[in-house]
Design a protein around this motif. Structure first.
Motif, PDB file in Angstrom:
ATOM      1  N   LEU A  35      31.106  14.523  15.054  1.00 10.78           N
ATOM      2  CA  LEU A  35      29.729  14.187  14.699  1.00 10.78           C
ATOM      3  C   LEU A  35      29.358  12.951  15.504  1.00 10.78           C
ATOM      4  N   GLU A  36      28.237  13.017  16.216  1.00  8.52           N
ATOM      5  CA  GLU A  36      27.778  11.899  17.043  1.00  8.52           C
ATOM      6  C   GLU A  36      26.666  11.170  16.301  1.00  8.52           C
ATOM      7  N   PHE A  53      29.078   2.580   5.750  1.00 10.82           N
ATOM      8  CA  PHE A  53      28.937   3.892   5.107  1.00 10.82           C
ATOM      9  C   PHE A  53      30.203   4.717   5.325  1.00 10.82           C
ATOM     10  N   LEU A  54      30.689   4.741   6.555  1.00 13.84           N
ATOM     11  CA  LEU A  54      31.882   5.523   6.880  1.00 13.84           C
ATOM     12  C   LEU A  54      33.129   4.994   6.178  1.00 13.84           C
ATOM     13  N   ARG A  65      39.048  10.101  11.703  1.00 12.93           N
ATOM     14  CA  ARG A  65      38.827   8.774  12.288  1.00 12.93           C
ATOM     15  C   ARG A  65      37.437   8.723  12.903  1.00 12.93           C
ATOM     16  N   PHE A  66      36.999   7.513  13.203  1.00 14.79           N
ATOM     17  CA  PHE A  66      35.767   7.352  13.970  1.00 14.79           C
ATOM     18  C   PHE A  66      36.029   6.303  15.026  1.00 14.79           C
ATOM     19  N   GLU A  67      35.218   6.357  16.076  1.00 17.40           N
ATOM     20  CA  GLU A  67      35.357   5.379  17.147  1.00 17.40           C
ATOM     21  C   GLU A  67      33.993   5.059  17.726  1.00 17.40           C
ATOM     22  N   VAL A  68      33.837   3.821  18.148  1.00 12.62           N
ATOM     23  CA  VAL A  68      32.653   3.441  18.898  1.00 12.62           C
ATOM     24  C   VAL A  68      32.928   3.862  20.333  1.00 12.62           C
ATOM     25  N   LEU A  77      31.383   8.095  17.328  1.00 12.91           N
ATOM     26  CA  LEU A  77      31.891   9.463  17.252  1.00 12.91           C
ATOM     27  C   LEU A  77      32.796   9.574  16.026  1.00 12.91           C
ATOM     28  N   VAL A  78      32.461  10.498  15.140  1.00 11.31           N
ATOM     29  CA  VAL A  78      33.241  10.714  13.926  1.00 11.31           C
ATOM     30  C   VAL A  78      34.029  12.007  14.122  1.00 11.31           C
ATOM     31  N   HIS A  79      35.337  11.909  14.090  1.00  6.26           N
ATOM     32  CA  HIS A  79      36.222  13.057  14.269  1.00  6.26           C
ATOM     33  C   HIS A  79      36.548  13.634  12.900  1.00  6.26           C
TER      34      HIS A  79
END
Length: 84
Positions: A35-36, A53-54, A65-68, A77-79
């Motif tokens: 998810l972008e 929020f995440l 995970r998520f990453e900037v 980017l939310v994986h």
């Protein structure tokens, strides 16, 4: 990939949370791997709001995970978890 641009609603916390929640649940339900989220660069307040929020426990269950984005600091980017 589902993309959510938060620029148009950056002033309304309720709309931001609703857009994030809907996109995350839609991505999880459809099996999207990523998810972008686009909070933009700006002052960083909107990005911090998205990261907060995440970080909520009930939301964390939906993704691995998520990453900037290292090449674009205004993109997260939310994986998502793979469907079993």
């Amino acid at each position: 990939m589902i993309t959510v641009d938060l620029h148009p609603i950056f002033r309304n916390n309720r709309d931001i949370e609703l857009a994030l929640r809907q996109a995350l649940f839609r991505a999880a339900a459809t099996g999207e791997p990523v998810l972008e989220l686009i909070p933009g660069k700006g002052s960083g307040k909107l990005k911090a709001r998205v990261i907060a929020f995440l970080g909520q426990p009930h939301v964390k269950r939906l993704y691995d995970r998520f990453e900037v984005d290292p090449e674009n600091g205004g993109r997260i980017l939310v994986h998502l978890r793979a469907s079993a």
